[in-house]
Design a protein around this motif. Structure first.
Motif, short mmCIF file in Angstrom:
data_model
loop_
_atom_site.label_atom_id
_atom_site.label_comp_id
_atom_site.label_asym_id
_atom_site.label_seq_id
_atom_site.Cartn_x
_atom_site.Cartn_y
_atom_site.Cartn_z
N ASP A 56 -2.32 -8.86 12.07
CA ASP A 56 -2.83 -10.14 12.57
C ASP A 56 -3.38 -10.01 13.99
O ASP A 56 -4.32 -10.72 14.37
N LEU A 57 -2.81 -9.10 14.78
CA LEU A 57 -3.26 -8.90 16.16
C LEU A 57 -4.45 -7.94 16.25
O LEU A 57 -5.03 -7.76 17.33
N GLY A 58 -4.79 -7.29 15.13
CA GLY A 58 -5.89 -6.34 15.15
C GLY A 58 -5.47 -4.93 15.50
O GLY A 58 -6.32 -4.06 15.71
N LEU A 59 -4.15 -4.67 15.56
CA LEU A 59 -3.67 -3.33 15.88
C LEU A 59 -3.67 -2.42 14.65
O LEU A 59 -3.71 -1.19 14.79
N ALA A 60 -3.59 -2.99 13.47
CA ALA A 60 -3.65 -2.25 12.21
C ALA A 60 -4.57 -3.01 11.26
O ALA A 60 -4.99 -4.13 11.54
N ASP A 61 -4.87 -2.38 10.12
CA ASP A 61 -5.88 -2.96 9.23
C ASP A 61 -5.32 -3.44 7.90
O ASP A 61 -5.93 -4.31 7.27
N ALA A 62 -4.21 -2.87 7.45
CA ALA A 62 -3.65 -3.30 6.18
C ALA A 62 -2.18 -2.94 6.12
O ALA A 62 -1.76 -1.93 6.71
N VAL A 63 -1.42 -3.77 5.44
CA VAL A 63 0.00 -3.48 5.19
C VAL A 63 0.08 -2.80 3.83
O VAL A 63 -0.18 -3.42 2.79
N MET A 64 0.42 -1.53 3.85
CA MET A 64 0.49 -0.76 2.61
C MET A 64 1.57 0.30 2.74
O MET A 64 1.76 0.87 3.83
N ALA A 65 2.26 0.57 1.64
CA ALA A 65 3.18 1.70 1.61
C ALA A 65 2.37 2.99 1.78
O ALA A 65 1.20 3.05 1.38
N PRO A 66 2.96 4.02 2.38
CA PRO A 66 2.20 5.24 2.64
C PRO A 66 1.53 5.84 1.40
O PRO A 66 0.36 6.25 1.46
N ASP A 67 2.25 5.88 0.27
CA ASP A 67 1.64 6.47 -0.93
C ASP A 67 0.49 5.61 -1.43
O ASP A 67 -0.55 6.14 -1.86
N ALA A 68 0.63 4.29 -1.35
CA ALA A 68 -0.46 3.41 -1.78
C ALA A 68 -1.68 3.56 -0.87
O ALA A 68 -2.83 3.55 -1.33
N ALA A 69 -1.43 3.70 0.43
CA ALA A 69 -2.53 3.88 1.37
C ALA A 69 -3.26 5.19 1.10
O ALA A 69 -4.50 5.24 1.16
N PHE A 70 -2.51 6.24 0.79
CA PHE A 70 -3.14 7.53 0.51
C PHE A 70 -3.97 7.46 -0.77
O PHE A 70 -5.10 7.97 -0.83
#
Length: 273
Positions: free
Chosen positions: A251-265
């Protein structure tokens, strides 16, 4: 155990981009009652036998534990030069089609951090760059994560980002030395030469000067994150070095998505095709 004391020695009496809890552990190491490496949450301290793994053309570079200026990597502490060598090797490796920083770190030493951040930032456009947080990227670790491609910082629900600030621990040994009948006398050239040494209390004048240094490095941190994340500097400064879990960081723009590491990969692999 000797590695803990070596890293603690390197990080004492100098500016750190490190969350307070880990700073307290380093202070414990300097007192001589440091916990075992497992207490840092980074497992055993055996050296890693390589600087990145390669999965389906994606280089995975570990950014783990306390970060410091050096060329070594353990499961609980990682040197900036060690990360840089792996990163640049992956950039040049024709088998590598994307690079992932696998981050779980409370931050670490300021010295060397922003040079590495700029190295990562300058590599944008050469190959896809992503930061996948296996848990958290705080302080210096967040500075590194922020340097990857826009839209590619992934944080798990319980992971965190932020702590965009600088801390400096002055360890005052003078009372302990006096208790043991040890008196240290400095013979110096220059009124400020002994400032910051742990054998003497910190004077008001020295504290003021060191605070100015910390403020300067804090401003550099803010401006770097603002550049990397395309955010107003005032917004980054307004976080006041707080930490933010999961969606709060997005929400603050520090990250782009909430995802588990395996899902992000897997999402990155799908994007690469």
């Amino acid at each position: 155990m000797s590695q803990i004391f070596e890293v603690a020695r390197r990080l004492s009496n100098r500016p750190l981009a490190l969350v307070q809890g880990e700073a307290d552990l380093l202070a414990a190491a300097l007192r001589g009652d440091a916990p075992a490496p497992e207490a840092f949450g980074y497992g055993r301290s055996a050296e890693r036998d390589r600087q990145y793994g390669l999965i389906d053309g994606v280089a995975i570079i570990p950014v783990k534990g306390v970060l410091f200026q050096g060329g070594w990597g353990w499961s609980w502490a990682t040197g900036y030069d060690w990360i840089r060598q792996g990163f640049l090797t992956a950039v040049a490796d024709p088998e590598v089609r994307a690079i992932v920083l696998d981050v779980d770190s409370p931050g670490g030493e300021v010295a060397g951090c922003f040079d590495l951040v700029d190295t990562i930032y300058a590599a944008r456009g050469t190959k896809p760059l992503a930061a996948i947080l296996s848990e958290s990227a705080y302080s210096a670790a967040y500075a590194l994560a922020s340097a990857v491609d826009p839209g590619r910082v992934y944080v798990p629900r319980t992971g965190g980002t932020g702590s965009i600030g600088v801390i400096w621990m002055h360890v005052d040994w003078s009372a302990a030395l006096a208790e043991h009948g040890i008196k240290v006398t400095f013979i110096t050239y220059g009124d400020c030469k002994a400032d910051g040494h742990p054998e003497i209390p910190l004077s008001k004048e020295a504290r003021k000067r060191f605070q100015a240094d910390v403020d300067m490095m804090g401003d550099l941190f803010v401006e770097t994150v603002a550049r990397n994340r395309n955010l107003p500097a005032a917004k980054v400064r307004g976080t006041q070095a707080a930490t933010f879990l999961g969606q709060q960081g997005v929400d603050l723009g520090l990250a782009d998505a909430v995802m588990a590491p395996d899902a992000a990969f897997l999402a990155l692999l799908d994007e690469l095709g």
